[in-house]
Design an enzyme around this catalytic site. Structure first.
Site, mmCIF file in Angstrom:
data_model
loop_
_atom_site.group_PDB
_atom_site.id
_atom_site.type_symbol
_atom_site.label_atom_id
_atom_site.label_comp_id
_atom_site.label_asym_id
_atom_site.label_seq_id
_atom_site.Cartn_x
_atom_site.Cartn_y
_atom_site.Cartn_z
ATOM 1 N N GLY A 10 0.883 -1.307 -0.015
ATOM 2 C CA GLY A 10 0.113 0.041 0.127
ATOM 3 C C GLY A 10 0.588 1.302 0.001
ATOM 4 O O GLY A 10 0.616 2.165 0.464
ATOM 5 N N THR A 12 1.488 3.519 -2.457
ATOM 6 C CA THR A 12 1.154 4.425 -3.395
ATOM 7 C C THR A 12 0.475 5.749 -2.731
ATOM 8 O O THR A 12 0.329 6.600 -3.444
ATOM 9 C CB THR A 12 0.288 3.984 -4.401
ATOM 10 O OG1 THR A 12 -0.786 3.262 -3.899
ATOM 11 C CG2 THR A 12 0.957 2.881 -5.356
ATOM 12 N N GLY A 14 -1.139 7.696 1.183
ATOM 13 C CA GLY A 14 -1.231 7.645 2.980
ATOM 14 C C GLY A 14 -0.144 7.030 3.719
ATOM 15 O O GLY A 14 1.160 7.714 3.368
ATOM 16 N N ARG A 36 -1.455 0.650 -8.111
ATOM 17 C CA ARG A 36 -1.074 1.796 -9.180
ATOM 18 C C ARG A 36 0.150 1.995 -9.595
ATOM 19 O O ARG A 36 1.041 2.748 -8.724
ATOM 20 C CB ARG A 36 -1.841 2.974 -8.571
ATOM 21 C CG ARG A 36 -3.226 2.966 -8.275
ATOM 22 C CD ARG A 36 -4.004 4.291 -7.741
ATOM 23 N NE ARG A 36 -3.469 3.892 -6.245
ATOM 24 C CZ ARG A 36 -4.134 4.606 -5.130
ATOM 25 N NH1 ARG A 36 -5.109 5.523 -5.419
ATOM 26 N NH2 ARG A 36 -3.763 4.640 -3.819
ATOM 27 N N ASN A 86 0.897 -2.696 5.204
ATOM 28 C CA ASN A 86 -0.040 -1.548 5.502
ATOM 29 C C ASN A 86 -1.220 -1.423 4.697
ATOM 30 O O ASN A 86 -2.125 -0.976 4.904
ATOM 31 C CB ASN A 86 1.141 -0.226 5.008
ATOM 32 C CG ASN A 86 0.292 0.899 4.859
ATOM 33 O OD1 ASN A 86 -0.518 1.388 5.670
ATOM 34 N ND2 ASN A 86 -0.051 1.422 3.427
ATOM 35 N N TYR A 152 -15.546 -4.113 8.757
ATOM 36 C CA TYR A 152 -14.181 -3.151 8.798
ATOM 37 C C TYR A 152 -13.420 -3.648 10.213
ATOM 38 O O TYR A 152 -12.239 -3.993 10.287
ATOM 39 C CB TYR A 152 -14.194 -1.813 8.278
ATOM 40 C CG TYR A 152 -12.756 -1.206 8.418
ATOM 41 C CD1 TYR A 152 -11.868 -1.410 7.604
ATOM 42 C CD2 TYR A 152 -12.583 -0.199 9.634
ATOM 43 C CE1 TYR A 152 -10.450 -0.880 8.045
ATOM 44 C CE2 TYR A 152 -11.344 0.256 9.541
ATOM 45 C CZ TYR A 152 -10.364 0.065 8.891
ATOM 46 O OH TYR A 152 -9.114 0.817 8.959
ATOM 47 N N THR A 187 -6.263 10.684 4.909
ATOM 48 C CA THR A 187 -5.603 10.061 3.814
ATOM 49 C C THR A 187 -6.875 9.903 2.888
ATOM 50 O O THR A 187 -7.942 10.302 3.136
ATOM 51 C CB THR A 187 -5.225 8.666 4.267
ATOM 52 O OG1 THR A 187 -6.023 7.803 4.718
ATOM 53 C CG2 THR A 187 -3.961 8.560 4.974
ATOM 54 N N GLU A 188 -6.732 8.945 2.036
ATOM 55 C CA GLU A 188 -7.630 8.533 0.870
ATOM 56 C C GLU A 188 -8.666 7.676 1.405
ATOM 57 O O GLU A 188 -9.579 7.070 0.956
ATOM 58 C CB GLU A 188 -7.070 7.918 -0.275
ATOM 59 C CG GLU A 188 -6.210 8.986 -1.185
ATOM 60 C CD GLU A 188 -5.599 8.164 -2.179
ATOM 61 O OE1 GLU A 188 -5.747 7.106 -2.561
ATOM 62 O OE2 GLU A 188 -4.631 8.900 -3.189
HETATM 63 C C1 8X3 Z 1 -9.158 3.930 10.334
HETATM 64 C C2 8X3 Z 1 -9.499 4.737 11.618
HETATM 65 O O1 8X3 Z 1 -11.644 5.285 13.257
HETATM 66 O O2 8X3 Z 1 -12.136 5.205 10.778
HETATM 67 O O3 8X3 Z 1 -8.804 2.767 10.633
HETATM 68 O O4 8X3 Z 1 -11.769 3.129 12.121
HETATM 69 S S1 8X3 Z 1 -11.335 4.559 11.982
#
Ligand code: 8X3
Length: 256
Positions: A10, A12, A14, A36, A86, A152, A187-188
């Site tokens: 990762g 490219t 951030g 990319r 990353n 996530y 970041t993006e």
């Molecule tokens: C990114 C931070 O707070 O959006 O991992 O989960 S958050």
């Protein structure tokens, strides 16, 4: 002293890109990975002036792409001292019942399976030479589950568990494993999470000072530059205005 060699996924944008730049300024040779190619080529041109830079354009979520990418650098793999896992993203933010399975799969395939595919390519040679440092990028989302973060958060929680597991399994081979858990870093990331919606992405970082990718790069460099016997195993790094996953003290909400 021989220069160290770091592989960064990762790279490219951030945190990955900031880490690549900081490492180059500290004379660490680089293998930069990302999807990319043009961005990788630009970085190679820029950083190649101070250190050796190799670039690998592939998608870490695709096992066959990972295999052939690593085959193309098989001479360098045994020399990798530092692996920065990353690459990772959030796709969508919404309640579990409304989630898109494609988004769920993308997060599982990249944040979790991709990290494993890449690590598997590098760990055997670290074991052989009995040294190495693996830094996994987790998130505050791996420490605290927050509303609408579901999958996530689950992937980052899995990264947290994997970092602990790697540390346990690899300590006897003198390999360090560290887990870094950032809060909001501008970041993006939010642009991807909100599928290109600039307004929503911008709003995420408004009214307070978020972390920058360079804040995380600084921490990564600090971690890798400790004495041999010191392993900074787990770090939670937050903006001052974000005391926990669900609270951000923005200017509009601040009292007084
Ligand atoms: C990114 C931070 O707070 O959006 O991992 O989960 S958050």
């Amino acid at each position: 002293m021989e220069k160290k060699l770091a592989l960064i996924t990762g790279a490219t944008s951030g945190i990955g890109q900031a880490t690549a730049k900081l490492f180059a300024s500290r004379h660490i040779n680089l293998i930069l990975c990302g999807r990319r190619k043009e961005r990788l080529e630009m970085l190679e041109k820029e950083l190649g002036q101070s250190v050796d830079v190799d670039i690998l354009a592939f998608d870490i979520s695709q096992p066959h792409e990972v295999k052939s990418a690593f085959l193309s650098i098989k001479e360098q793999v045994p020399h990798i001292d530092i692996l920065i896992n990353n690459a990772g993203n959030a796709h969508g933010l919404g309640p579990i019942d409304k989630g898109d399975m494609n988004d769920f799969e993308k997060m599982i395939d990249t944040n979790l399976k991709g990290l494993l595919y890449v690590s598997q390519e590098i760990i055997p040679s670290m074991v052989k030479k009995k040294s190495g440092h693996i830094i996994n990028l987790g998130s505050i989302a791996g420490k605290e589950v927050y509303p609408k973060g579901n999958v996530y958060c689950a992937t980052k929680s899995a990264v947290d568990a994997l970092s602990k597991a790697m540390r346990i399994d690899l300590a006897e081979h003198q390999i360090k494993v560290s887990n870094i858990n950032p809060g909001l870093v501008e970041t993006e990331f939010s642009l991807v999470r909100f599928k290109g919606n600039q307004e929503l992405a911008k709003k995420t970082y408004q009214g307070f000072t978020p972390l920058t990718p360079f804040d995380i790069a600084d921490l990564i460099y600090f971690i890798i530059s400790r004495p041999v016997h010191v392993n900074l195993a787990d770090c939670l790094i937050l903006p001052l205005a974000q005391p926990c996953a669900t609270t951000v003290i923005r200017e509009s909400t601040r009292e007084g």
